[in-house]
Motif scaffolding. Structure first.
Motif, PDB file in Angstrom:
ATOM      1  N   UNK A   5     -17.746  -6.702 -27.252  1.00  0.00           N
ATOM      2  CA  UNK A   5     -17.071  -7.902 -27.757  1.00  0.00           C
ATOM      3  C   UNK A   5     -17.316  -8.080 -29.250  1.00  0.00           C
ATOM      4  N   UNK A   6     -18.537  -7.777 -29.692  1.00  0.00           N
ATOM      5  CA  UNK A   6     -18.854  -7.918 -31.117  1.00  0.00           C
ATOM      6  C   UNK A   6     -17.991  -6.991 -31.966  1.00  0.00           C
ATOM      7  N   UNK A   7     -17.718  -5.774 -31.451  1.00  0.00           N
ATOM      8  CA  UNK A   7     -16.875  -4.840 -32.188  1.00  0.00           C
ATOM      9  C   UNK A   7     -15.427  -5.312 -32.208  1.00  0.00           C
ATOM     10  N   UNK A   8     -15.004  -5.951 -31.120  1.00  0.00           N
ATOM     11  CA  UNK A   8     -13.668  -6.542 -31.092  1.00  0.00           C
ATOM     12  C   UNK A   8     -13.524  -7.566 -32.219  1.00  0.00           C
ATOM     13  N   UNK A   9     -14.552  -8.395 -32.377  1.00  0.00           N
ATOM     14  CA  UNK A   9     -14.525  -9.418 -33.430  1.00  0.00           C
ATOM     15  C   UNK A   9     -14.468  -8.753 -34.807  1.00  0.00           C
ATOM     16  N   UNK A  10     -15.248  -7.666 -34.986  1.00  0.00           N
ATOM     17  CA  UNK A  10     -15.249  -6.948 -36.268  1.00  0.00           C
ATOM     18  C   UNK A  10     -13.868  -6.365 -36.562  1.00  0.00           C
ATOM     19  N   UNK A  11     -13.238  -5.771 -35.553  1.00  0.00           N
ATOM     20  CA  UNK A  11     -11.904  -5.196 -35.744  1.00  0.00           C
ATOM     21  C   UNK A  11     -10.878  -6.268 -36.098  1.00  0.00           C
ATOM     22  N   UNK A  12     -10.976  -7.415 -35.441  1.00  0.00           N
ATOM     23  CA  UNK A  12     -10.056  -8.520 -35.765  1.00  0.00           C
ATOM     24  C   UNK A  12     -10.274  -9.016 -37.188  1.00  0.00           C
ATOM     25  N   UNK A  13     -11.545  -9.102 -37.608  1.00  0.00           N
ATOM     26  CA  UNK A  13     -11.839  -9.536 -38.970  1.00  0.00           C
ATOM     27  C   UNK A  13     -11.308  -8.527 -39.997  1.00  0.00           C
ATOM     28  N   UNK A  14     -11.472  -7.227 -39.700  1.00  0.00           N
ATOM     29  CA  UNK A  14     -10.933  -6.206 -40.599  1.00  0.00           C
ATOM     30  C   UNK A  14      -9.417  -6.304 -40.686  1.00  0.00           C
ATOM     31  N   UNK A  15      -8.798  -6.581 -39.556  1.00  0.00           N
ATOM     32  CA  UNK A  15      -7.337  -6.699 -39.492  1.00  0.00           C
ATOM     33  C   UNK A  15      -6.858  -7.872 -40.345  1.00  0.00           C
ATOM     34  N   UNK A  16      -7.427  -9.062 -40.097  1.00  0.00           N
ATOM     35  CA  UNK A  16      -6.919 -10.272 -40.748  1.00  0.00           C
ATOM     36  C   UNK A  16      -7.465 -10.465 -42.161  1.00  0.00           C
ATOM     37  N   UNK A  17      -8.626  -9.883 -42.464  1.00  0.00           N
ATOM     38  CA  UNK A  17      -9.226 -10.103 -43.790  1.00  0.00           C
ATOM     39  C   UNK A  17      -8.905  -8.996 -44.789  1.00  0.00           C
ATOM     40  N   UNK A  18      -8.499  -7.815 -44.301  1.00  0.00           N
ATOM     41  CA  UNK A  18      -8.205  -6.713 -45.217  1.00  0.00           C
ATOM     42  C   UNK A  18      -6.763  -6.237 -45.065  1.00  0.00           C
ATOM     43  N   UNK A  19      -6.381  -5.841 -43.847  1.00  0.00           N
ATOM     44  CA  UNK A  19      -5.063  -5.238 -43.640  1.00  0.00           C
ATOM     45  C   UNK A  19      -3.931  -6.236 -43.902  1.00  0.00           C
ATOM     46  N   UNK A  20      -4.025  -7.430 -43.318  1.00  0.00           N
ATOM     47  CA  UNK A  20      -2.947  -8.428 -43.482  1.00  0.00           C
ATOM     48  C   UNK A  20      -2.795  -8.855 -44.943  1.00  0.00           C
ATOM     49  N   UNK A  21      -3.873  -9.225 -45.657  1.00  0.00           N
ATOM     50  CA  UNK A  21      -3.692  -9.582 -47.076  1.00  0.00           C
ATOM     51  C   UNK A  21      -3.102  -8.457 -47.920  1.00  0.00           C
ATOM     52  N   UNK A  22      -3.542  -7.207 -47.678  1.00  0.00           N
ATOM     53  CA  UNK A  22      -2.989  -6.091 -48.439  1.00  0.00           C
ATOM     54  C   UNK A  22      -1.506  -5.895 -48.143  1.00  0.00           C
ATOM     55  N   UNK A  23      -1.109  -6.106 -46.890  1.00  0.00           N
ATOM     56  CA  UNK A  23       0.313  -5.999 -46.542  1.00  0.00           C
ATOM     57  C   UNK A  23       1.120  -7.087 -47.233  1.00  0.00           C
ATOM     58  N   UNK A  24       0.567  -8.287 -47.300  1.00  0.00           N
ATOM     59  CA  UNK A  24       1.256  -9.380 -48.004  1.00  0.00           C
ATOM     60  C   UNK A  24       1.349  -9.087 -49.505  1.00  0.00           C
ATOM     61  N   UNK A  25       0.304  -8.483 -50.076  1.00  0.00           N
ATOM     62  CA  UNK A  25       0.354  -8.088 -51.492  1.00  0.00           C
ATOM     63  C   UNK A  25       1.453  -7.048 -51.705  1.00  0.00           C
ATOM     64  N   UNK A  26       1.526  -6.064 -50.797  1.00  0.00           N
ATOM     65  CA  UNK A  26       2.591  -5.067 -50.876  1.00  0.00           C
ATOM     66  C   UNK A  26       3.962  -5.698 -50.746  1.00  0.00           C
ATOM     67  N   UNK A  27       4.085  -6.686 -49.849  1.00  0.00           N
ATOM     68  CA  UNK A  27       5.351  -7.404 -49.707  1.00  0.00           C
ATOM     69  C   UNK A  27       5.734  -8.145 -50.977  1.00  0.00           C
ATOM     70  N   UNK A  28       4.749  -8.740 -51.631  1.00  0.00           N
ATOM     71  CA  UNK A  28       5.005  -9.447 -52.893  1.00  0.00           C
ATOM     72  C   UNK A  28       5.510  -8.473 -53.961  1.00  0.00           C
ATOM     73  N   UNK A  29       4.866  -7.291 -54.023  1.00  0.00           N
ATOM     74  CA  UNK A  29       5.319  -6.286 -54.992  1.00  0.00           C
ATOM     75  C   UNK A  29       6.727  -5.796 -54.657  1.00  0.00           C
ATOM     76  N   UNK A  30       7.011  -5.674 -53.352  1.00  0.00           N
ATOM     77  CA  UNK A  30       8.351  -5.265 -52.934  1.00  0.00           C
ATOM     78  C   UNK A  30       9.399  -6.306 -53.256  1.00  0.00           C
ATOM     79  N   UNK A  31       9.008  -7.592 -53.163  1.00  0.00           N
ATOM     80  CA  UNK A  31       9.949  -8.674 -53.482  1.00  0.00           C
ATOM     81  C   UNK A  31      10.251  -8.715 -54.979  1.00  0.00           C
ATOM     82  N   UNK A  32       9.282  -8.320 -55.810  1.00  0.00           N
ATOM     83  CA  UNK A  32       9.474  -8.324 -57.260  1.00  0.00           C
ATOM     84  C   UNK A  32      10.190  -7.066 -57.746  1.00  0.00           C
ATOM     85  N   UNK A  33      10.084  -5.978 -56.988  1.00  0.00           N
ATOM     86  CA  UNK A  33      10.715  -4.723 -57.392  1.00  0.00           C
ATOM     87  C   UNK A  33      12.234  -4.817 -57.238  1.00  0.00           C
TER      88      UNK A  33
END
Length: 657
Positions: free
Chosen positions: A462-490
């Motif tokens: 369960x602890x690893x599940x929590x770590x994976x969720x944190x990695x998903x929402x704290x790293x992957x999702x923000x980076x995807x939103x940053x990429x989306x912002x760059x795509x919207x400006x391009x």
């Protein structure tokens, strides 16, 4: 002359890259110097079986435990996801000191539950996996004149309805004289440094040795419980023990304890440190392996070359003939000729579910990028089989970082389809960040409940599940939103032709278009099905997969063939005035996933015949489904992007009103 110099530099660079795989060794740990008499501690990993594919903890069976208690070794994220549970064990050696008839412990009398679990593990052919200085224990057996290599040894064996346990282990440790006394001081081992104290800081002149091999011979020896009443742990067993691997003589019975003993010999070997993993990487039938891959590469390259030449000649002849006509003849040709020129007003009409297409293409770019970078690093030796879990850890890391590419591609494609309108880019970015991880989370959670119910170490804590969720929402999702912002400006990609307000009616086809789409997946499948067998054997049969250089070549070839197949199919659809090419180009190459899943089912039926129980089969099919979805997104993205480039190029090359 300048071109020749550039060409020479590129050739030299490519040669250096390929040779670098042989020039250095990055196995995850550096040479350890052990002086004679130094303590060597053996570690244990999870019990594994190709019959169930569910790992269990070593101490779930009544084995001897260390005096200091069971302690987990340092593990990375990849090891935990793979089900590895590396723990300390009571087996201890002294460097270059042969010992025999060592008493380890006497277990408690077997209760009904312990007896039931032990006999069940023997029936399911579970293997015990030991590790010394990061080397798994290897076992050699002879069958019909051939020497077979196995990692680990079986818990026991069943003969004539009687269960026997291997309670005596004969270890043979291969050692090589330490050659560079300065390496151990500068470079430490993260794995073994916790258990084995560093030696040789003040006495570098004292001869030392490195562990270059770890062999085990399991034996079933009859022990009398009364004879070890007064023997202490690591003491001498009262009677000489004879280890004969061809006979078994220690049956297990309910209510009776089991006595465990071992012996160890050290053998000076010519094997050097960089070559100590060679014994694990020698596959039976390796010549067939290489020949099959080379044969597949040659056939597919030849076939793809023919398709490409015919395709380019056809399109170029069509374009050249059209360009040579004057304006009146072109206008007449537009009225008389049928084919792709007649769909000029509809070819860039927005597809059905455009947001879903953008999301899937974005996720496909992310998965494909992760695969290319990971396999390239593995081919260069940075993710050696000796570094347990680094492959999975590297895949997770690269996948999260490449979230920025997923967001950028998804949003820029969304703006292109919407003719530059950036409205809704946040929603597209967010969905791109959650689409494939959401599918993966759903599949893995379902499978995890099955593993939890079976008390397997393969279950993600369960602890690893929590770590994976944190990695998903704290790293992957923000980076995807940053990429989306760059795509919207391009700037969005502008279409070379205008789209009519009223869609053109598609003529009735002689054959359903989905049939072509499904059949198109056979060619990409032909590029990888041989390599797929070895990958499946590595995952499910416990073999070590290490030919990442060939896998990288196969991946590049797969990308090329997917692009070509999708181009051909898109051109065929446009020639019959079918302008709905968007989704068809995606699934033309993505349909290879269907054949891979069918191959997985075939592998389950014919190669994993011994897989026991519905839980094991469900786990296998669940993991196969997860793999197939990822492959479908990656290959479909290659097909779509190549077709989009082709259609854009084709209609921008022709002057049509």
């Amino acid at each position: 002359m300048g071109f020749f110099n550039q060409f020479r530099i590129w050739v030299l660079t490519i040669c250096l890259v390929f040779q670098s795989g042989y020039g250095f060794y990055l196995p995850g740990s550096y040479p350890h110097k052990y002086v004679v008499g130094d303590l060597l501690s053996v570690k244990v990993n999870s019990l594994t079986s190709i019959d169930t594919e569910m790992p269990f903890s070593y101490y779930s069976l009544p084995f001897c435990k260390p005096d200091e208690g069971v302690k987990d070794s340092a593990e990375n994220l990849g090891e935990l996801l793979m089900g590895d549970r590396i723990e300390n064990s009571p087996y201890q050696f002294k460097m270059y000191t042969n010992e025999s008839d060592i008493f380890l412990c006497k277990s408690d009398p077997l209760s009904a539950d312990s007896f039931k679990i032990l006999t069940k593990r023997i029936d399911e052919m579970y293997q015990v996996n030991l590790i010394l200085d990061n080397l798994p224990a290897i076992r050699y057996t002879k069958k019909e004149g051939y020497v077979l290599r196995w990692t680990g040894y079986p818990v026991g064996v069943k003969l004539q309805d009687v269960y026997y346990i291997f309670n005596h282990l004969k270890f043979n440790v291969l050692i090589h004289k330490y050659e560079d006394a300065n390496v151990a001081r500068v470079m430490g081992t993260g794995d073994a440094a916790e258990v084995i104290p560093s030696v040789g800081k003040g006495d570098s002149d004292e001869p030392g040795y490195m562990v270059v091999g770890f062999e085990v011979v399991p034996c079933s020896v009859v022990h009398t419980v009364d004879s070890v009443k007064n023997v202490k742990k690591y003491g001498k067993y009262p009677n000489p023990l004879k280890c004969d691997p061809n006979t078994v003589s220690m049956p297990i019975k309910q209510g009776q304890p089991i006595v465990f003993t071992y012996e160890v010999t050290f053998e000076v070997s010519d094997i050097k440190w960089p070559s100590r993993w060679d014994a694990y990487l020698k596959m039976e039938g390796s010549k067939v392996h290489w020949f099959s891959i080379l044969n597949s590469l040659m056939v597919i390259t030849f076939l793809a070359g023919i398709v490409l030449v015919i395709f380019l000649r056809t399109v170029r002849r069509d374009l050249t003939r059209y360009e040579e006509l004057d304006k009146e003849a072109q206008a007449q040709m537009n009225e008389e000729l049928s084919g792709w020129k007649l769909v000029v007003g509809d070819v860039f009409r927005a597809p059905n579910n455009p947001a879903l297409l953008c999301i899937m293409v974005g996720d496909g770019v992310q998965i494909l990028g992760m695969a290319v970078v990971t396999i390239l690093f593995a081919a260069l030796g940075f993710m050696s089989p000796a570094s347990r879990g680094t492959l999975i850890t590297g895949m997770l890391f690269f996948y999260m970082i490449l979230g920025i590419a997923a967001g950028y591609v998804a949003v820029r494609l969304w703006r292109t389809i919407g003719c530059g309108d950036p409205k809704g880019w946040v929603s597209v970015s967010w969905k791109a960040a959650c689409f494939f991880p959401g599918i993966a989370f759903l599949i893995l959670t379902t499978l995890n409940f099955l593993l939890w119910g079976s008390h397997s170490t393969g279950a993600i804590p369960f602890s690893l599940f929590v770590i994976l969720l944190l990695l998903w929402f704290c790293i992957s999702v923000p980076l995807t939103l940053v990429g989306g912002y760059l795509g919207a400006k391009a700037p969005h990609i502008e279409y070379p032709v205008r789209t009519n307000q009223i869609p053109r009616e598609i003529p009735a086809q002689k054959y359903p278009s989905w049939l072509l789409v499904l059949g198109a997946g056979t060619l990409p499948f032909g590029t990888l099905f041989i390599e797929l067998f070895f990958i499946m054997s590595s995952i499910w049969m416990g073999r070590v997969y290490y030919v990442f250089g060939f896998l990288f070549i196969v991946l590049i070839l797969l990308v090329v063939v997917c692009a070509e197949v999708s181009l051909v199919l898109t051109y065929m659809h446009l020639c019959v005035e079918d302008w709905k090419w968007w989704w068809k180009s995606f699934f033309a190459s993505g349909s290879v996933a269907i054949y891979i899943f069918l191959y997985s089912v075939n592998y389950l039926v014919f190669d994993l015949k011994s897989l026991s129980g519905p839980v094991s089969a469900t786990l296998y099919l669940g993991y196969s489904l997860f793999m197939v979805v990822a492959i479908m997104l990656a290959t479909g993205t290659v097909g779509f992007l190549s077709s989009f480039w082709f259609v854009h190029y084709l209609f921008s090359s022709v002057k049509l009103d």
